[in-house]
Write a protein that holds these residues in place. Structure first.
Motif, short mmCIF file in Angstrom:
data_model
loop_
_atom_site.label_atom_id
_atom_site.label_comp_id
_atom_site.label_asym_id
_atom_site.label_seq_id
_atom_site.Cartn_x
_atom_site.Cartn_y
_atom_site.Cartn_z
N TYR A 72 10.63 2.73 -4.54
CA TYR A 72 9.48 2.92 -3.66
C TYR A 72 9.43 4.36 -3.19
O TYR A 72 10.43 4.89 -2.68
CB TYR A 72 9.60 1.97 -2.45
N THR A 73 8.28 4.99 -3.34
CA THR A 73 8.07 6.33 -2.80
C THR A 73 7.18 6.21 -1.57
O THR A 73 6.05 5.73 -1.66
CB THR A 73 7.44 7.26 -3.84
N ALA A 74 7.72 6.62 -0.43
CA ALA A 74 6.99 6.50 0.84
C ALA A 74 5.86 7.52 0.88
O ALA A 74 6.10 8.72 0.72
CB ALA A 74 7.95 6.72 2.01
N ARG A 122 6.87 -1.92 7.96
CA ARG A 122 7.38 -0.56 7.73
C ARG A 122 6.91 -0.05 6.36
O ARG A 122 6.61 1.13 6.20
CB ARG A 122 8.90 -0.53 7.83
N SER A 123 6.86 -0.93 5.39
CA SER A 123 6.29 -0.62 4.07
C SER A 123 5.88 -1.93 3.44
O SER A 123 6.20 -3.01 3.93
CB SER A 123 7.31 0.11 3.18
N GLU A 124 5.17 -1.82 2.32
CA GLU A 124 4.77 -3.04 1.62
C GLU A 124 5.95 -3.79 1.02
O GLU A 124 5.83 -4.95 0.65
CB GLU A 124 3.71 -2.76 0.56
N CYS A 129 9.48 -8.33 -0.75
CA CYS A 129 10.80 -8.95 -0.83
C CYS A 129 10.74 -10.42 -0.40
O CYS A 129 11.37 -11.27 -1.03
CB CYS A 129 11.81 -8.17 0.02
N VAL A 130 9.98 -10.72 0.63
CA VAL A 130 9.83 -12.12 1.07
C VAL A 130 9.15 -12.93 -0.02
O VAL A 130 9.58 -14.05 -0.34
CB VAL A 130 9.05 -12.20 2.40
N GLU A 131 8.08 -12.39 -0.59
CA GLU A 131 7.35 -13.10 -1.65
C GLU A 131 8.25 -13.35 -2.87
O GLU A 131 8.23 -14.44 -3.45
CB GLU A 131 6.10 -12.33 -2.06
#
Length: 148
Positions: A72-74, A122-124, A129-131
């Motif tokens: 992931y790139t913020a 905080r991010s998508e 992660c939950v999904e």
């Protein structure tokens, strides 16, 4: 200029359909994240996940599986993070434990409650992660070959 990915760990902790999240201050606002943080020197990925969960929530956990590895790139700072996300079961809460600086506290939320707080993620990766976890993404911890 040398490019480096930042190695982080995160933990999905579920108890009866509720998930353990961290409410923390980031950029002057309260955001939601899984218990998560950076890998430290001479530490295995599993040790980092257990440590970060305790430091941010006051919960001892037992890691049960690997949910996924994410890159992931913020957009806020252009930093690329490699997130190793674990699943864990809660063992014991230590409410007296002082939490890391910037942490408001732990929260238990259902998936639908988290979905209603999208502006606070905080991010998508928080929902991703939950999904993935709810979709059955679970891999053996034996995939990791830590030697620290």
């Amino acid at each position: 200029m040398q490019w480096l990915a930042h190695v982080t760990v995160a933990t999905i902790v579920e108890d009866q359909g509720r998930f353990l999240f961290v409410e923390e201050l980031k950029g002057g606002r309260a955001v939601l994240n899984q218990p998560a943080g950076h890998l430290e020197a001479n530490e295995t990925l599993q040790q980092a996940a257990i440590r970060e969960t305790l430091e941010e929530t006051g919960w001892d956990v037992e890691l049960t599986s690997l949910v996924g590895i994410y890159l992931y790139t913020a957009p806020s700072n252009g930093v690329t993070y490699q997130r190793i996300c674990f699943a864990a079961k809660p063992l014991r809460h230590h409410p007296e434990l002082a939490l890391d600086e910037g942490i408001i506290g732990p929260l238990w939320l259902r998936r639908d409650e988290l979905a209603g707080e999208q502006q606070r993620w905080r991010s998508e990766l928080v929902m991703r992660c939950v999904e993935d976890y709810l979709g059955g993404e679970r891999f053996s911890l034996a995939l990791l070959r830590d030697t620290a």
